[in-house]
Design a protein around this motif. Structure first.
Motif, PDB file in Angstrom:
ATOM      1  N   THR A 156       0.819  -1.099  -0.034  1.00  0.00           N
ATOM      2  CA  THR A 156       0.018  -0.085   0.118  1.00  0.00           C
ATOM      3  C   THR A 156       0.892   1.296  -0.082  1.00  0.00           C
ATOM      4  O   THR A 156       0.536   2.204  -0.829  1.00  0.00           O
ATOM      5  N   ALA A 157       1.999   1.364   0.931  1.00  0.00           N
ATOM      6  CA  ALA A 157       2.509   2.319   0.920  1.00  0.00           C
ATOM      7  C   ALA A 157       3.505   2.583  -0.549  1.00  0.00           C
ATOM      8  O   ALA A 157       3.763   3.536  -0.973  1.00  0.00           O
ATOM      9  N   LEU A 158       3.991   1.461  -1.204  1.00  0.00           N
ATOM     10  CA  LEU A 158       4.652   1.744  -2.487  1.00  0.00           C
ATOM     11  C   LEU A 158       3.933   2.146  -3.374  1.00  0.00           C
ATOM     12  O   LEU A 158       4.186   3.024  -4.068  1.00  0.00           O
ATOM     13  N   SER A 159       2.594   1.740  -3.324  1.00  0.00           N
ATOM     14  CA  SER A 159       1.620   1.997  -4.327  1.00  0.00           C
ATOM     15  C   SER A 159       1.153   3.592  -4.265  1.00  0.00           C
ATOM     16  O   SER A 159       1.290   4.358  -5.030  1.00  0.00           O
ATOM     17  N   THR A 160       1.218   4.014  -3.012  1.00  0.00           N
ATOM     18  CA  THR A 160       0.817   5.596  -2.772  1.00  0.00           C
ATOM     19  C   THR A 160       2.029   6.344  -3.182  1.00  0.00           C
ATOM     20  O   THR A 160       1.823   7.481  -3.838  1.00  0.00           O
ATOM     21  N   ALA A 161       3.227   5.870  -2.864  1.00  0.00           N
ATOM     22  CA  ALA A 161       4.347   6.656  -3.216  1.00  0.00           C
ATOM     23  C   ALA A 161       4.392   6.828  -4.816  1.00  0.00           C
ATOM     24  O   ALA A 161       4.635   7.633  -5.469  1.00  0.00           O
ATOM     25  N   SER A 162       4.257   5.257  -5.340  1.00  0.00           N
ATOM     26  CA  SER A 162       4.180   5.716  -6.876  1.00  0.00           C
ATOM     27  C   SER A 162       3.054   6.432  -7.492  1.00  0.00           C
ATOM     28  O   SER A 162       3.349   7.052  -8.422  1.00  0.00           O
ATOM     29  N   ASP A 163       1.820   6.466  -6.798  1.00  0.00           N
ATOM     30  CA  ASP A 163       0.924   7.415  -7.520  1.00  0.00           C
ATOM     31  C   ASP A 163       1.382   8.919  -7.414  1.00  0.00           C
ATOM     32  O   ASP A 163       1.239   9.728  -8.207  1.00  0.00           O
ATOM     33  N   ILE A 164       1.779   9.031  -6.206  1.00  0.00           N
ATOM     34  CA  ILE A 164       2.398  10.468  -6.016  1.00  0.00           C
ATOM     35  C   ILE A 164       3.506  10.911  -6.892  1.00  0.00           C
ATOM     36  O   ILE A 164       3.486  11.897  -7.669  1.00  0.00           O
ATOM     37  N   ALA A 165       4.333  10.007  -7.203  1.00  0.00           N
ATOM     38  CA  ALA A 165       5.554  10.109  -8.054  1.00  0.00           C
ATOM     39  C   ALA A 165       5.046  10.233  -9.249  1.00  0.00           C
ATOM     40  O   ALA A 165       5.693  11.415 -10.238  1.00  0.00           O
ATOM     41  N   VAL A 166       4.167   9.699  -9.774  1.00  0.00           N
ATOM     42  CA  VAL A 166       3.488   9.744 -11.388  1.00  0.00           C
ATOM     43  C   VAL A 166       2.775  11.081 -11.572  1.00  0.00           C
ATOM     44  O   VAL A 166       3.000  11.809 -12.595  1.00  0.00           O
ATOM     45  N   GLY A 167       2.519  11.678 -10.431  1.00  0.00           N
ATOM     46  CA  GLY A 167       1.613  12.852 -10.470  1.00  0.00           C
ATOM     47  C   GLY A 167       2.573  13.969 -10.240  1.00  0.00           C
ATOM     48  O   GLY A 167       1.928  15.150 -10.183  1.00  0.00           O
ATOM     49  N   LEU A 168       3.774  14.070  -9.997  1.00  0.00           N
ATOM     50  CA  LEU A 168       4.575  14.814  -9.810  1.00  0.00           C
ATOM     51  C   LEU A 168       4.767  16.061 -11.040  1.00  0.00           C
ATOM     52  O   LEU A 168       4.670  15.390 -12.229  1.00  0.00           O
ATOM     53  N   GLU A 169       4.701  17.193 -10.781  1.00  0.00           N
ATOM     54  CA  GLU A 169       5.016  18.279 -11.729  1.00  0.00           C
ATOM     55  C   GLU A 169       6.500  18.196 -11.864  1.00  0.00           C
ATOM     56  O   GLU A 169       7.232  17.684 -11.395  1.00  0.00           O
ATOM     57  N   ALA A 170       6.818  18.712 -13.211  1.00  0.00           N
ATOM     58  CA  ALA A 170       8.254  19.040 -13.568  1.00  0.00           C
ATOM     59  C   ALA A 170       8.943  19.400 -12.376  1.00  0.00           C
ATOM     60  O   ALA A 170      10.189  19.112 -12.435  1.00  0.00           O
ATOM     61  N   VAL A 171       8.595  20.531 -11.916  1.00  0.00           N
ATOM     62  CA  VAL A 171       9.168  21.043 -10.722  1.00  0.00           C
ATOM     63  C   VAL A 171       8.384  20.958  -9.483  1.00  0.00           C
ATOM     64  O   VAL A 171       7.465  21.936  -9.358  1.00  0.00           O
ATOM     65  N   PRO A 172       8.379  19.686  -8.781  1.00  0.00           N
ATOM     66  CA  PRO A 172       7.564  19.629  -7.762  1.00  0.00           C
ATOM     67  C   PRO A 172       7.249  20.716  -6.651  1.00  0.00           C
ATOM     68  O   PRO A 172       8.376  21.458  -6.367  1.00  0.00           O
ATOM     69  N   SER A 173       6.169  20.985  -5.938  1.00  0.00           N
ATOM     70  CA  SER A 173       6.053  21.963  -5.174  1.00  0.00           C
ATOM     71  C   SER A 173       6.503  21.368  -3.807  1.00  0.00           C
ATOM     72  O   SER A 173       6.670  20.007  -3.596  1.00  0.00           O
ATOM     73  N   GLY A 174       6.588  22.209  -2.718  1.00  0.00           N
ATOM     74  CA  GLY A 174       7.003  21.615  -1.431  1.00  0.00           C
ATOM     75  C   GLY A 174       6.113  20.670  -1.006  1.00  0.00           C
ATOM     76  O   GLY A 174       6.317  19.699  -0.178  1.00  0.00           O
ATOM     77  N   HIS A 175       4.794  20.971  -1.112  1.00  0.00           N
ATOM     78  CA  HIS A 175       3.614  20.049  -0.711  1.00  0.00           C
ATOM     79  C   HIS A 175       3.701  18.734  -1.346  1.00  0.00           C
ATOM     80  O   HIS A 175       3.474  17.748  -0.616  1.00  0.00           O
ATOM     81  N   GLN A 176       4.018  18.722  -2.433  1.00  0.00           N
ATOM     82  CA  GLN A 176       4.323  17.507  -3.483  1.00  0.00           C
ATOM     83  C   GLN A 176       5.553  16.529  -2.687  1.00  0.00           C
ATOM     84  O   GLN A 176       4.973  15.198  -2.514  1.00  0.00           O
ATOM     85  N   ALA A 177       6.371  17.181  -2.488  1.00  0.00           N
ATOM     86  CA  ALA A 177       7.532  16.693  -2.199  1.00  0.00           C
ATOM     87  C   ALA A 177       7.242  16.060  -0.639  1.00  0.00           C
ATOM     88  O   ALA A 177       7.680  15.045  -0.265  1.00  0.00           O
ATOM     89  N   ASP A 178       6.693  16.839   0.197  1.00  0.00           N
ATOM     90  CA  ASP A 178       6.428  16.333   1.588  1.00  0.00           C
ATOM     91  C   ASP A 178       5.444  15.223   1.585  1.00  0.00           C
ATOM     92  O   ASP A 178       5.583  14.210   2.256  1.00  0.00           O
ATOM     93  N   GLU A 179       4.600  15.088   0.682  1.00  0.00           N
ATOM     94  CA  GLU A 179       3.554  14.096   0.335  1.00  0.00           C
ATOM     95  C   GLU A 179       4.343  12.608   0.077  1.00  0.00           C
ATOM     96  O   GLU A 179       4.149  11.614   0.654  1.00  0.00           O
TER      97      GLU A 179
END
Length: 106
Positions: free
Chosen positions: A11-34
């Motif tokens: 579950t944790a790896l799936s969540t991390a993968s979902d977040i990584a796929v949705g990252l912008e070219a220059v991730p915001s601080g909030h995205q990086a924290d998530e």
């Protein structure tokens, strides 16, 4: 290794993968924290696969639930709280810090 530990890791790896796929070219601080929170959760799950104390690091509830606020930079736990949801919930209800589970030693 228990099924719950393996499921937590997946579950944790799936969540991390979902977040990584949705990252912008220059991730915001909030995205990086998530992403950091998700990766810490995955790392804790990996550690629990072979650990005697389980994912919580708690001697009372070694296979209990991990507090979802653990590792959250936006809503950190008070000092002295560990990863065990059961003990943390008891502390929250009592309004005081009690002896019980402790943060795992690093």
């Amino acid at each position: 290794m228990s099924y719950a530990d393996l499921r937590e890791l997946r579950t944790a790896l799936s969540t991390a993968s979902d977040i990584a796929v949705g990252l912008e070219a220059v991730p915001s601080g909030h995205q990086a924290d998530e992403l950091v929170v998700a990766l810490r959760r995955a790392l804790a799950a990996v550690g629990s696969l072979s650990a005697e104390r389980g994912a919580t690091g708690c001697s009372l509830h070694p296979r209990g639930a991990v507090d979802p606020l653990y590792g959250d930079p936006e809503d950190p736990l008070p000092p002295g709280y560990g990863k065990c949801l059961l003990c943390n919930d008891r502390r929250r209800r009592a309004g005081t810090r009690r002896a019980g589970c402790q943060r795992p030693r690093r």
